[in-house]
Design a protein around this motif. Structure first.
Motif, short mmCIF file in Angstrom:
data_model
loop_
_atom_site.label_atom_id
_atom_site.label_comp_id
_atom_site.label_asym_id
_atom_site.label_seq_id
_atom_site.Cartn_x
_atom_site.Cartn_y
_atom_site.Cartn_z
N GLY A 1 -52.54 -79.37 86.14
CA GLY A 1 -51.43 -79.39 87.08
C GLY A 1 -51.17 -78.02 87.68
O GLY A 1 -50.85 -77.90 88.87
N TYR B 1 -51.22 -77.36 91.74
CA TYR B 1 -50.08 -76.92 92.53
C TYR B 1 -50.19 -75.47 92.98
O TYR B 1 -49.63 -75.09 94.01
N GLU C 1 -52.23 -76.14 96.01
CA GLU C 1 -51.47 -76.86 97.02
C GLU C 1 -50.44 -75.96 97.71
O GLU C 1 -50.21 -76.06 98.91
N ILE D 1 -37.89 -79.89 89.19
CA ILE D 1 -38.83 -80.52 90.13
C ILE D 1 -40.27 -80.14 89.77
O ILE D 1 -41.16 -80.99 89.74
N ALA D 2 -40.48 -78.85 89.47
CA ALA D 2 -41.82 -78.40 89.07
C ALA D 2 -42.25 -79.07 87.78
O ALA D 2 -43.41 -79.48 87.62
N ARG E 1 -41.28 -81.98 86.69
CA ARG E 1 -41.59 -83.39 86.97
C ARG E 1 -42.98 -83.52 87.60
O ARG E 1 -43.75 -84.42 87.25
N ASN E 2 -43.30 -82.62 88.53
CA ASN E 2 -44.63 -82.65 89.15
C ASN E 2 -45.73 -82.36 88.14
O ASN E 2 -46.77 -83.03 88.10
N LYS F 1 -46.84 -85.24 85.67
CA LYS F 1 -47.91 -86.18 86.00
C LYS F 1 -49.23 -85.75 85.36
O LYS F 1 -49.96 -86.56 84.79
N SER G 1 -56.89 -80.86 96.06
CA SER G 1 -55.44 -80.71 95.96
C SER G 1 -54.82 -80.23 97.26
O SER G 1 -53.70 -80.61 97.61
N ALA H 1 -53.36 -86.78 91.89
CA ALA H 1 -52.37 -87.18 90.88
C ALA H 1 -52.16 -88.69 90.81
O ALA H 1 -51.03 -89.18 90.81
N ALA I 1 -48.03 -84.77 100.45
CA ALA I 1 -47.97 -84.35 99.05
C ALA I 1 -47.89 -85.59 98.18
O ALA I 1 -47.29 -86.58 98.54
#
Length: 422
Positions: free
Chosen positions: A61, A65, A68, A212-213, A215-216, A219, A281, A358, A421
């Motif tokens: 992850g 990110y 991304e 938020i990070a 939660r991303n 995944k 990504s 993801a 995204a």
């Protein structure tokens, strides 16, 4: 940096890693033998599981990110701080658990409490190991390939030197200790390399958790933890089955042929992780994803087929160079194993879309399904064709997996034209 340039630069590290792996395999073959080689495989699987749980499987992850958010450094820093704090807490809890249950872990994975001390070494150095993985994930996501390659070269050399010395002095126990501490030693080099980068600050690596990070990243935590649980567990079950049915020496022969696959596929698998994951990504246009997949097949598939063909033709010589005469029975396993390798890479070129985009539920479902079918195929085929059944099962499993990817991934790609995204 395009696929060809990445492959060439990464190839330098792979060539060095190839030669160090050859030397390392020879050392282990001389000092631990086929049965010891199987035990090493068990410990590597156990360590992979424990390390992944300690790091919460967060590195993939972080790479995604970081790539991304290539045009937003503040977002990158938020991801890094969140990941660093999670990794720090996870590694502390994992280290404590490993230390408390080190004897039980030795009995569970190595079938011998005499090796319990190895898990204490792992507990003591685990935090450095997982932070080394985190920094490598950041380097990968930043596409800082030169530093990434330098660290990997260092890791290969450290593994050869430390494992060689400890295996010679303490035999199998020393080899296991070396496996437990190698990446922790490499952390020193990784940290020093990152410090020289203009984008690196220690304050960016650990700090408040952003929801938020988190939660991303969650995944990828779910996907990585699934892989960490399913992959090593299936191999442990298969290895235990082979040891029970045919003996630990035969299990060592199977472990050795899978190791050869790992060695010659290094260029392919590392290029996929170094180039494809960040690339998939950051791509926002589905048409570009299709082009990347097609480009991968044109370049990587011929390399894989060529490598597998050469390995098969030179199998007797390779066993003699990499191992000892005690490993010669493994030559009967090459044909199915190498065929499985080719199909594996064909399937992975599609499967990396699940990681890059993801696709959590699809990834978890297929990982669990095909980890289970690998065990099932192995049990069935070893009943009829003996030890060779493990490699037959490996081949059949990846054929079915590839067919599944051919069905699933185009449905996802053709169903969307543009992705902002995921």
């Amino acid at each position: 940096m395009n696929l060809i340039k990445t492959s060439l630069l990464n190839g330098i590290a792979v060539v060095i890693r190839l030669f160090t792996s050859i030397g390392l395999n020879k050392v282990l073959a001389l000092y631990v033998g086929p049965a010891g080689y199987a035990v090493i495989g068990q410990f590597q699987n156990a360590m992979g599981m424990l390390t992944s749980f300690a790091s919460a499987g967060i590195t993939t992850g972080v790479t995604k990110y970081t790539a991304e958010y290539f045009d937003d450094e503040e977002q990158q820093h938020t991801v890094w701080r969140t990941a660093g704090t999670i990794v720090f807490c996870g590694s502390l809890f994992a280290s404590l658990g490993i230390a408390l249950f080190h004897r039980s872990l030795a009995r569970m994975f190595l079938k011998d409490e005499a090796y319990a001390g190895v898990f204490l070494w792992l507990a003591a150095t685990l935090i450095l190991m997982v932070f080394n993985g985190l920094l490598l994930a950041i380097l990968n996501g930043k596409k800082d390939i030169r530093r990434y390659v330098t660290v990997n070269i260092t890791g290969s050399l450290v593994s050869l030197i430390v494992t060689g010395i400890l295996a010679k002095v303490w035999g199998l126990y020393g080899a296991l200790v070396a496996l437990a501490i190698n990446q922790s030693i490499v952390f020193i080099v990784t940290f020093a390399m990152c410090q020289r980068a203009a984008w690196f600050r220690v304050a960016h690596i650990i700090g408040p958790i952003d929801l938020i990070a988190a939660r991303n990243l969650g995944k990828f935590m779910l996907m990585a933890l699934t892989t960490a649980a399913v992959g090593p567990t299936s191999q442990i079950i298969v290895r235990d089955h082979l040891a029970t049915k045919f003996g630990w020496t035969s299990a060592g022969h199977w472990q050795a042929v899978t190791k050869i696959s790992d060695i010659y596929l290094m260029l392919i698998t590392t290029t996929l992780s170094v180039y494809y994951l960040p690339k998939l990504s950051e791509i926002r246009d589905i048409t570009e994803i299709k082009k990347e997949i097609l480009r991968g097949y044109k370049l990587i598939l011929p390399l894989t087929v060529s490598g597998a063909s050469i390995i098969y033709l030179l199998r007797d010589w390779i066993v003699e160079i990499l191992f000892t005469k005690d490993f010669y029975p493994m030559t009967e396993l090459f044909a199915w194993q190498l065929s499985g390798d080719v199909v594996k890479i064909c399937s992975w070129l599609l499967a990396y879309v699940m990681l890059g985009r993801a696709l959590v539920r699809t990834f978890i479902f297929t990982e669990i399904l095909f980890g289970t079918t690998f065990i099932g195929f192995t049990f069935v085929f070893t009943k009829y064709v003996g030890l060779k059944g493990a490699t037959v099962g490996y081949f059949i499993n990846y054929v079915v997996y590839w067919i599944t990817m051919i069905y699933l991934i185009p449905k996802f790609i053709n169903g969307r034209r543009h992705i902002s995204a995921i």
